[in-house]
Design an enzyme around this catalytic site. Structure first.
Site, PDB file in Angstrom:
ATOM      1  CE  LYS A  25      90.105  44.489  54.972  1.00  0.00           C
ATOM      2  NZ  LYS A  25      91.506  44.797  54.687  1.00  0.00           N
ATOM      3  NE  ARG A  95      93.733  42.806  58.505  1.00  0.00           N
ATOM      4  CZ  ARG A  95      95.017  43.042  58.176  1.00  0.00           C
ATOM      5  NH1 ARG A  95      95.325  44.085  57.464  1.00  0.00           N
ATOM      6  NH2 ARG A  95      95.950  42.225  58.578  1.00  0.00           N
ATOM      7  N   GLY A 104      88.579  56.235  53.607  1.00  0.00           N
ATOM      8  CA  GLY A 104      88.272  57.220  54.638  1.00  0.00           C
ATOM      9  C   GLY A 104      88.122  56.626  56.026  1.00  0.00           C
ATOM     10  CG  MET A 106      90.461  52.168  62.394  1.00  0.00           C
ATOM     11  SD  MET A 106      89.869  51.160  63.742  1.00  0.00           S
ATOM     12  CE  MET A 106      90.168  49.551  63.053  1.00  0.00           C
ATOM     13  NE  ARG A 351      91.703  45.732  47.753  1.00  0.00           N
ATOM     14  CZ  ARG A 351      91.836  46.789  48.512  1.00  0.00           C
ATOM     15  NH1 ARG A 351      90.814  47.257  49.181  1.00  0.00           N
ATOM     16  NH2 ARG A 351      92.981  47.413  48.630  1.00  0.00           N
ATOM     17  CG  HIS A 467      96.635  57.328  50.578  1.00  0.00           C
ATOM     18  ND1 HIS A 467      96.420  58.633  50.183  1.00  0.00           N
ATOM     19  CD2 HIS A 467      95.454  56.866  51.024  1.00  0.00           C
ATOM     20  CE1 HIS A 467      95.164  58.939  50.405  1.00  0.00           C
ATOM     21  NE2 HIS A 467      94.542  57.895  50.915  1.00  0.00           N
ATOM     22  NE  ARG A 629      67.652  74.378  21.277  1.00  0.00           N
ATOM     23  CZ  ARG A 629      68.140  74.285  22.506  1.00  0.00           C
ATOM     24  NH1 ARG A 629      67.683  73.372  23.340  1.00  0.00           N
ATOM     25  NH2 ARG A 629      69.110  75.081  22.884  1.00  0.00           N
ATOM     26  CD  GLU A 757      63.411  72.218  26.066  1.00  0.00           C
ATOM     27  OE1 GLU A 757      64.494  72.091  26.644  1.00  0.00           O
ATOM     28  OE2 GLU A 757      63.264  72.895  25.042  1.00  0.00           O
ATOM     29  CB  SER A 776      65.012  65.661  21.128  1.00  0.00           C
ATOM     30  OG  SER A 776      66.260  65.542  21.769  1.00  0.00           O
ATOM     31  N   GLY A 778      64.588  67.089  26.393  1.00  0.00           N
ATOM     32  CA  GLY A 778      65.507  68.106  26.903  1.00  0.00           C
ATOM     33  C   GLY A 778      65.485  68.009  28.420  1.00  0.00           C
ATOM     34  CB  CYS A 843      69.506  66.437  23.077  1.00  0.00           C
ATOM     35  SG  CYS A 843      68.124  67.569  23.273  1.00  0.00           S
ATOM     36  CE1 TYR A 863      68.852  61.886  19.565  1.00  0.00           C
ATOM     37  CE2 TYR A 863      67.153  60.827  18.232  1.00  0.00           C
ATOM     38  CZ  TYR A 863      67.685  61.962  18.825  1.00  0.00           C
ATOM     39  OH  TYR A 863      67.046  63.163  18.693  1.00  0.00           O
TER      40      TYR A 863
HETATM   41  C1  PEP Z   1      67.614  70.668  27.645  1.00  0.00           C
HETATM   42  O1  PEP Z   1      66.868  71.480  28.171  1.00  0.00           O
HETATM   43  O2  PEP Z   1      67.831  69.530  28.119  1.00  0.00           O
HETATM   44  C2  PEP Z   1      68.337  71.008  26.411  1.00  0.00           C
HETATM   45  C3  PEP Z   1      69.079  70.119  25.791  1.00  0.00           C
HETATM   46  O3  PEP Z   1      68.258  72.302  26.006  1.00  0.00           O
HETATM   47  P1  PEP Z   1      69.128  73.486  26.648  1.00  0.00           P
HETATM   48  O4  PEP Z   1      70.114  72.856  27.585  1.00  0.00           O
HETATM   49  O5  PEP Z   1      69.767  74.167  25.499  1.00  0.00           O
HETATM   50  O6  PEP Z   1      68.080  74.271  27.326  1.00  0.00           O
HETATM   51 MG    MG Z   2      66.228  73.200  26.976  1.00  0.00          MG
END
Ligand code: PEP
Ligand code: MG
Length: 883
Positions: A25, A95, A104, A106, A351, A467, A629, A757, A776, A778, A843, A863
């Protein structure tokens, strides 16, 4: 240190760039003053004072007093009025103003500086005694409420009693004399609560209000709001002190709020509401129903109350010009507050306007087409997470509907749920798994938690900027506001609408796009993703580098994913394919048999099912990459528990239930998430991996023959920690590929890779990449194993971590860049060193979270893969990350 920045009189010490210091503000008031717009003079006490205050045991920096005093002189020099001057007093508003708007806290104290003697000065200088005393009683009430902590209900009760005593109906019936009497009663209320009189010294009043703003930064409501919106405690709030201008000086005065474009649809038309002879918060409070600003809007709404354009054409013209100027200056849709005092326009705030996702898309596309912003800016303007609002269902137009009420279409989307009448109840039922619709006469910042818990919000009072409307739009929830024909009886827990009575617990459906309320739960329809949505996504696709895939295993998910533009499947969790009726028994047979022969019998039953599943997936994905997988079953999800389940499997296997139960008990694990999971299963029982590999390759051959498109499956091995694990499983997969090629006489390409993972896999990625053709990440398991926090149990204590500021965000939602992210970066680097063309993806759930997607771009992943409904969000987020 400079703690105070002044503005007004055609210039300012701050600018719009100083948001962190001056709050949103304050920074924009400075900017407007610099633009030469009519801004009442004032000053901003910086956010640094707030931070200083809290880090020094709640006291102010020593030189603050002097700086505030000279800033007051600045206001006096421009207005010719002084605080406390009995002849012609300066009145100010106080203000709060954080970097981002925070409902949230005043927000406002108006008319500060009034006391028993200055009120007389105001009466003389304004020539309006009634106005002066009305202002004074408003001040006592507001100051009493927000600064001194006296419930405003007590003042309202006195007002009602007074009206009854004198046979008055409306506030406007009261004369100056009446207000004078009430002021005495108000002061008594304050004195009773405080044990001392209402403060008469304007300087003391001012410091009280400044203290209240800083205090409200740490109010329970503000803390809740910050937690929901992940706003750091360390930001602090600024305080804005500004000379008062009066929208309540009679019929040539007014106050209002406006958006330079429609915040609901994005349409390029000035849109707003105002009230004649009203002050500040009257418009947003929703107590009187406001009028439209433009004629066009008035006509569209079918309202007979005149528009601002009609009643004050000159002020309207000036206002319209300023709106246009502000929009082109900020190059964004503005949300503006203004006051007209005896025909003269004053700007109180501007704003960037909150808008629905639909409006955000339209405004971004329109502004890019108008040449106001670039396409890249348009992409950056849309919050990817907000697209979620558009991906949600609307009511099926062919549904049989019983309209029970109608209000304003305050926030789009549709939702069904049980009626609840209080926010606490909404929160309670939500956590018990219910879907609720919060029904209130009106909402206030105290209802944030209830609105958060509800699927939708219905109010009986208040306009499009009430509101409820503003907050619901921000949350992306449907809201119908101002449904005036609905009568709510909180005490009886019921509402009456059009002769119908509905109780708490009854189901209703809201349509926030039409403003209608229906009985019962209605069928919903998929959203339309054409138009501006498609345009922005297409622009995003043109700039993003990372591909977006989906986590999907059913044909329905795969089809949805493609509709949303997924460029392949990044994770097909094969264990999810076995939960179906008719399959689970065969899976249990496989898991529970203690001989290889027994397992092979069960696997033989599963093979055709798996193969046909994969054929379906490959066909739907038509040549796009599909990562499958191998089985990764947390065993507890598959072991039979009830007697019935045990009997069923025992029969299928031809063993006694007692024996089977023994075997099931033996498989019980203490920590199944770290148990006999992932590739460990394939190491113990390679025939399982072999069956899956056969199903995948046979399906690839079959699908290629059907679609005429080559299918190149990516076979993914889960939970690898050691290169030797992967070597062993990959050898079996390769052997199976060779066998299938031989059997079918067909050649096909495929890849074998692994999930990363486990921390060990990330650290040893260099050698694992000798075998793995892709990684990938995890990140669900990687987060679990890096933190040592169980995925399934985290929810019970992570809340406390966030509340105490130990963790800013849930690491299972937004990737922990410092820790888990470092492992990802290490693995990417080491993997690439071994195999420069290694394909890298993610993933875990983080693959659909915009902040985590930004991180993925920084480590150069190829990706991201996420759930089908998040694919459009990920496409946009990936584009923003690449900008
Ligand atoms: C992960 O562990 O991020 C994954 C994609 O496998 P899952 O969630 O099936 O264990
Ligand atoms: Mg996993």
């Amino acid at each position: 240190t400079r703690w105070v920045y002044t503005f007004g009189g055609g210039k300012a010490e701050g600018t719009a760039d100083l948001k962190n210091l001056l709050g949103g503000k304050g920074a924009n008031l400075a900017e407007m003053a610099n633009l030469g717009l009519p801004v009442p003079p004032g000053f901003t006490v910086t956010t640094e004072v707030c931070t200083w205050y809290y880090s020094h045991g709640e006291v102010y920096p020593e030189d603050l007093k002097a700086q505030v005093a000279s800033a007051l002189d600045h206001i006096s020099a421009i207005t010719g009025r002084r605080l406390g001057d009995e002849a012609d007093p300066l009145l100010v508003s106080v203000r709060s103003g954080a970097r981002v708007s925070m409902p949230g806290m005043m927000d406002t104290v108006l008319n500060l500086g009034l006391n028993d003697s200055t009120v007389q000065g105001l009466a003389r200088s304004s020539g309006d005694e009634r106005f002066a005393y009305d202002s004074y009683r408003r001040f006592i009430q507001m100051y009493g409420d927000v600064v001194l902590g006296v419930d405003h209900g007590e003042f309202e009760e006195q007002l009602e009693i007074y009206k009854d005593e004198n046979g008055y109906v409306l506030d406007t019936d009261l004369t100056a004399e009446d207000w004078r009497t009430l002021i005495e009663r108000y002061k008594e209320i304050v004195e009773r609560h405080l044990g001392r009189p209402f403060p008469q010294d304007p300087t003391e009043q001012l410091w009280g209000a400044i203290g209240a703003v800083f205090g409200s930064w740490n109010s329970a409501r503000a803390i809740t709001y910050r937690r929901i919106h992940t706003i750091p405690e360390s930001w602090g709030t600024a305080v804005n002190v500004q000379a008062m201008v009066f929208g309540n000086m009679g019929e040539t005065s007014a106050t209002g709020v406006a958006f330079t474009r429609d915040p609901s649809t994005g349409e390029n038309a000035l849109y707003g509401e105002f009230l004649v002879n009203a002050q500040g918060e009257d418009v947003v409070a929703g107590i009187r129903t406001p009028q439209n600003i433009t004629e066009a809007a008035r006509i569209a709404a079918g309202s007979s109350d005149p528009s601002l354009e009609q009643v004050m054409p000159e002020a309207f013209a000036a206002f319209r010009d300023i709106c246009a100027r502000l929009e082109s200056h900020y190059r964004d849709m503005q949300d503006i507050e203004f006051t007209i005092e005896r025909g003269k326009l004053w700007m109180l705030q501007t704003r960037s306007g909150k808008r629905t996702a639909k409006a955000a898309l339209k405004v971004a596309v329109d502004m890019a087409n108008e040449g106001l912003i670039t396409r890249e800016e348009a992409i950056a303007r849309v919050d990817p997470a907000s697209l979620d609002q558009l991906l949600h269902p609307t009511i099926d137009p062919s549904a049989e509907k019983t309209v029970i009420a109608a209000g304003l279409p305050a926030s789009p989307g549709a939702a069904s749920g049980e009626i609840v009448f209080s926010s606490d109840e909404a929160e309670r039922l939500k956590s018990a798994g219910h879907k609720v619709i919060l029904v209130r006469i009106e909402t206030s910042p105290e209802d944030i938690h209830g609105m958060h818990a509800a699927e939708g919000i219905l109010t009986t009072r208040g306009g499009m900027t009430s509101h409820a409307a503003v907050v619901a739009r921000g949350m992306g929830k449907p809201c119908v506001s101002g449904a005036g024909a609905v009568r709510v009886d909180y005490a009886a827990g019921k509402l009456t609408a059009g002769g119908k009575v509905l109780k708490a617990g009854d189901i209703v459906t809201l349509d926030g796009a039409t403003g209608e309320v229906y009985a019962g739960a209605l069928p919903m329809r998929k959203p339309d993703l054409s138009g501006d949505f498609a345009t922005i996504i297409a622009w995003a696709d043109a700039v993003r580098r990372m591909k977006v895939r989906a986590n999907a295993e059913t044909p329905l998910d795969a089809r949805t994913a493609r509709e949303f533009g997924a460029e392949g499947i990044g994770l097909c969790r094969t264990e999810h394919m076995f939960f179906d009726e008719g399959r689970i028994v065969a899976v249990r047979e496989m898991i529970l048999s203690d001989t290889e022969a027994g397992r092979r019998t069960a696997l033989a039953k599963l093979l055709p099912m798996q193969r046909s599943d994969f054929v379906a997936l490959f066909e739907i994905m038509a040549g796009l990459p599909v990562t499958i997988r191998l089985l990764d079953p947390p065993l507890h999800e598959f072991i039979p528990h009830t007697e019935e389940e045990i009997a069923e499997v025992a029969e299928a296997m031809g063993v006694s239930p007692a024996l089977l139960k023994e075997r099931a008990d033996a498989l019980h694990e203490f920590n199944p998430m770290l148990g006999h999971r992932g590739c460990r299963l394939a190491v113990s029982y390679p025939e399982i991996a072999e069956m899956q590999a056969r199903a995948i390759f046979e399906a690839a051959v079959e699908a290629a023959a059907k679609t005429g498109k080559a299918v190149e499956p990516e076979v993914m091995v889960p939970l690898v920690g050691l290169k030797a694990e992967l070597d062993l499983v990959k050898a079996r997969i390769d052997a199976m590929a060779a066998l299938v090629k031989q059997e079918t006489g067909k050649d096909f390409a495929y890849k074998v890779g692994t999930m990363v993972e486990l921390p060990r896999a990330a650290l040893r990625a260099g050698e694992i990449a000798e075998t793995a053709e892709f990684f990938s990440f995890g990140t669900n398991d990687l987060t679990q194993t890096t933190f040592g926090i169980s995925r399934d149990d985290a929810a019970s204590f992570l809340g406390a971590y966030q509340a105490r500021g130990i963790l800013e965000r849930d690491p299972f939602v937004t990737l922990d860049r410092e820790g888990v992210g470092e492992l990802v970066a290490i693995a990417a680097e080491r993997g690439r060193k071994t195999r420069p063309d290694i394909k890298l993806g993610i993933c875990g759930e983080h693959g659909g979270d915009p902040a985590s997607i930004a991180f993925c771009e920084t480590v150069g992943l190829d990706y991201v893969s996420c759930s089908p409904f998040r694919v459009p969000i990920a496409r946009l987020a990936a584009a923003q990350a690449a900008l």
